[in-house]
Write a protein that holds these residues in place. Structure first.
Motif, short mmCIF file in Angstrom:
data_model
loop_
_atom_site.label_atom_id
_atom_site.label_comp_id
_atom_site.label_asym_id
_atom_site.label_seq_id
_atom_site.Cartn_x
_atom_site.Cartn_y
_atom_site.Cartn_z
N MET A 186 6.23 1.60 8.77
CA MET A 186 4.90 1.81 8.21
C MET A 186 3.84 1.17 9.10
N ASN A 187 4.25 0.39 10.10
CA ASN A 187 3.31 -0.27 11.00
C ASN A 187 2.52 0.72 11.84
N ASN A 188 3.01 1.97 11.92
CA ASN A 188 2.32 2.98 12.70
C ASN A 188 1.09 3.52 12.00
N PHE A 189 0.93 3.21 10.72
CA PHE A 189 -0.19 3.72 9.95
C PHE A 189 -1.36 2.74 9.97
N GLY A 190 -2.56 3.27 9.79
CA GLY A 190 -3.74 2.43 9.71
C GLY A 190 -3.76 1.63 8.41
N ARG A 191 -4.69 0.70 8.33
CA ARG A 191 -4.74 -0.18 7.17
C ARG A 191 -5.00 0.60 5.88
N GLY A 192 -5.88 1.60 5.95
CA GLY A 192 -6.19 2.39 4.76
C GLY A 192 -4.96 3.07 4.20
N HIS A 193 -4.13 3.64 5.08
CA HIS A 193 -2.91 4.31 4.64
C HIS A 193 -1.90 3.30 4.10
N ARG A 194 -1.81 2.16 4.78
CA ARG A 194 -0.87 1.12 4.31
C ARG A 194 -1.27 0.62 2.92
N ASP A 195 -2.56 0.47 2.71
CA ASP A 195 -3.04 0.01 1.39
C ASP A 195 -2.69 1.02 0.30
N LYS A 196 -2.82 2.31 0.63
CA LYS A 196 -2.49 3.35 -0.36
C LYS A 196 -0.99 3.34 -0.68
N VAL A 197 -0.17 3.11 0.35
CA VAL A 197 1.27 3.03 0.12
C VAL A 197 1.60 1.88 -0.81
N GLN A 198 0.99 0.72 -0.55
CA GLN A 198 1.26 -0.44 -1.39
C GLN A 198 0.76 -0.23 -2.81
N GLN A 199 -0.41 0.39 -2.96
CA GLN A 199 -0.95 0.67 -4.29
C GLN A 199 -0.06 1.65 -5.05
N PHE A 200 0.40 2.68 -4.34
CA PHE A 200 1.28 3.67 -4.96
C PHE A 200 2.57 3.01 -5.43
N MET A 201 3.17 2.19 -4.57
CA MET A 201 4.43 1.53 -4.91
C MET A 201 4.25 0.60 -6.11
N ARG A 202 3.12 -0.10 -6.16
CA ARG A 202 2.88 -1.05 -7.25
C ARG A 202 2.73 -0.34 -8.59
N ILE A 203 1.95 0.74 -8.62
CA ILE A 203 1.67 1.43 -9.89
C ILE A 203 2.85 2.28 -10.33
N ALA A 204 3.45 3.02 -9.39
CA ALA A 204 4.51 3.97 -9.75
C ALA A 204 5.89 3.33 -9.80
N GLY A 205 6.03 2.13 -9.29
CA GLY A 205 7.36 1.53 -9.26
C GLY A 205 8.27 2.23 -8.28
N ALA A 206 7.69 2.87 -7.26
CA ALA A 206 8.47 3.64 -6.29
C ALA A 206 8.78 2.80 -5.06
N ASN A 207 9.78 3.22 -4.30
CA ASN A 207 10.07 2.54 -3.04
C ASN A 207 9.16 3.11 -1.96
N GLU A 208 9.23 2.51 -0.78
CA GLU A 208 8.32 2.90 0.30
C GLU A 208 8.53 4.35 0.74
N LYS A 209 9.78 4.77 0.81
CA LYS A 209 10.08 6.14 1.24
C LYS A 209 9.48 7.15 0.29
N ALA A 210 9.64 6.93 -1.03
CA ALA A 210 9.09 7.85 -2.03
C ALA A 210 7.57 7.86 -1.97
N ALA A 211 6.98 6.69 -1.78
CA ALA A 211 5.52 6.60 -1.70
C ALA A 211 4.99 7.38 -0.50
N LEU A 212 5.63 7.21 0.64
CA LEU A 212 5.20 7.93 1.84
C LEU A 212 5.35 9.44 1.68
N THR A 213 6.46 9.86 1.09
CA THR A 213 6.69 11.29 0.88
C THR A 213 5.60 11.90 0.00
#
Length: 275
Positions: free
Chosen positions: A1-28
């Motif tokens: 996930m280091n290849n993504f900008g900060r905005g995208h990384r923040d969205k991944v973290q927010q998605f994982m926190r709210i949905a209870g999903a892992n990183e792969k599911a959040a990215l997909t």
């Protein structure tokens, strides 16, 4: 996930926190929605990722724990025992759980239960598989958090649960929902998604039913003795599109007769004033 900008990384973290999903599911989900967070959640909940199957032996043991002694169903007593056991997993979140609690409504929705306070073996087993539960029920508190996230951010999920509640709560063989049951369900549902006019609405229906029982009222008033599916569905549309002041209410709109009468009732008792 280091290849993504900060905005995208923040969205991944927010998605994982709210949905209870892992990183792969959040990215997909986020990539599929072109990094639109709301669209990603909608895709995720409409097409949830595969969950590990619960051990069938555990499901069987769990089902037999609550099964009625005289039928191949979980009946009222078994559902009550199930509610008691739920407190093991969510007592820190809720003081008590009963068959009429919103938690049981959401669980029943996952189980696609046909009737309130009853579960067939298939409903119960498939529902627990859907939730991803295990006999400790500890996953159910996570599911409650997911429902909290859904109801705060995504109206479509609330609508789905709301529409399910009508069929779930009505008596077998009936097309309409008994008024007393409908009133209880509205209070339950709109406690979760606040509608300021729910109390006047329930009061209006109770007064209309009393008026009818005294021999007054015309044929239209018969609608007040039971609630049709059309009225049930359109009330949600009314609650979400018409502001509490009724300033955007159109008397020429295609609302059911009962809702038009409710608007007149609000104006008569001074809750709102004619434009």
């Amino acid at each position: 996930m280091n290849n993504f900008g900060r905005g995208h990384r923040d969205k991944v973290q927010q998605f994982m926190r709210i949905a209870g999903a892992n990183e792969k599911a959040a990215l997909t989900a986020l990539k599929a929605s072109d990094w639109n967070l709301e669209g990603a959640f909608e895709n995720f909940y409409n097409q949830p990722p595969a969950r590990p199957l619960v051990d069938p032996r555990h499901l069987e043991e769990f089902y037999l724990k609550y099964k009625d002694a005289y039928s191949d169903m979980i009946m009222v007593d078994g559902v009550s025992a199930f509610c008691d056991d739920l407190q093991v997993g969510i007592s820190a979140l809720l003081p008590e759980v009963d068959p009429g609690d919103v938690v049981m409504l959401v669980i029943s929705w996952h189980m696609k239960a046909a009737t309130m306070s009853e579960f067939s073996k298939q409903e119960f087993s498939n529902g627990l598989q859907s939730i991803g539960s295990v006999p400790t029920l500890r996953i159910l508190d996570e599911q409650e958090f997911r429902y909290e996230a859904e109801r705060h951010h995504f109206a479509d999920k609330f609508r789905e649960i709301y529409n399910f509640a009508f069929s779930w709560a009505k008596e077998k063989g009936q097309k309409s929902l008994a008024l007393d049951t409908a009133l209880g369900m509205w209070q339950l549902l709109f406690a979760e998604r606040v509608w300021p006019l729910v109390d006047p609405w329930c009061q209006f229906l109770q007064e209309a039913a009393t008026f009818l029982s005294m021999g007054f009222g015309d044929g239209q008033a018969k609608h007040n003795k039971a609630i049709s599916k059309d009225t049930w569905v359109q009330l949600l549309d009314f609650s979400r599109t018409i502001v509490p002041s009724l300033s955007n209410y159109d008397a020429e709109g295609a609302w059911p007769y009962l809702i038009d009468e409710f608007v007149e009732y609000l104006r008569d008792i001074g809750v709102v004033h004619p434009c």
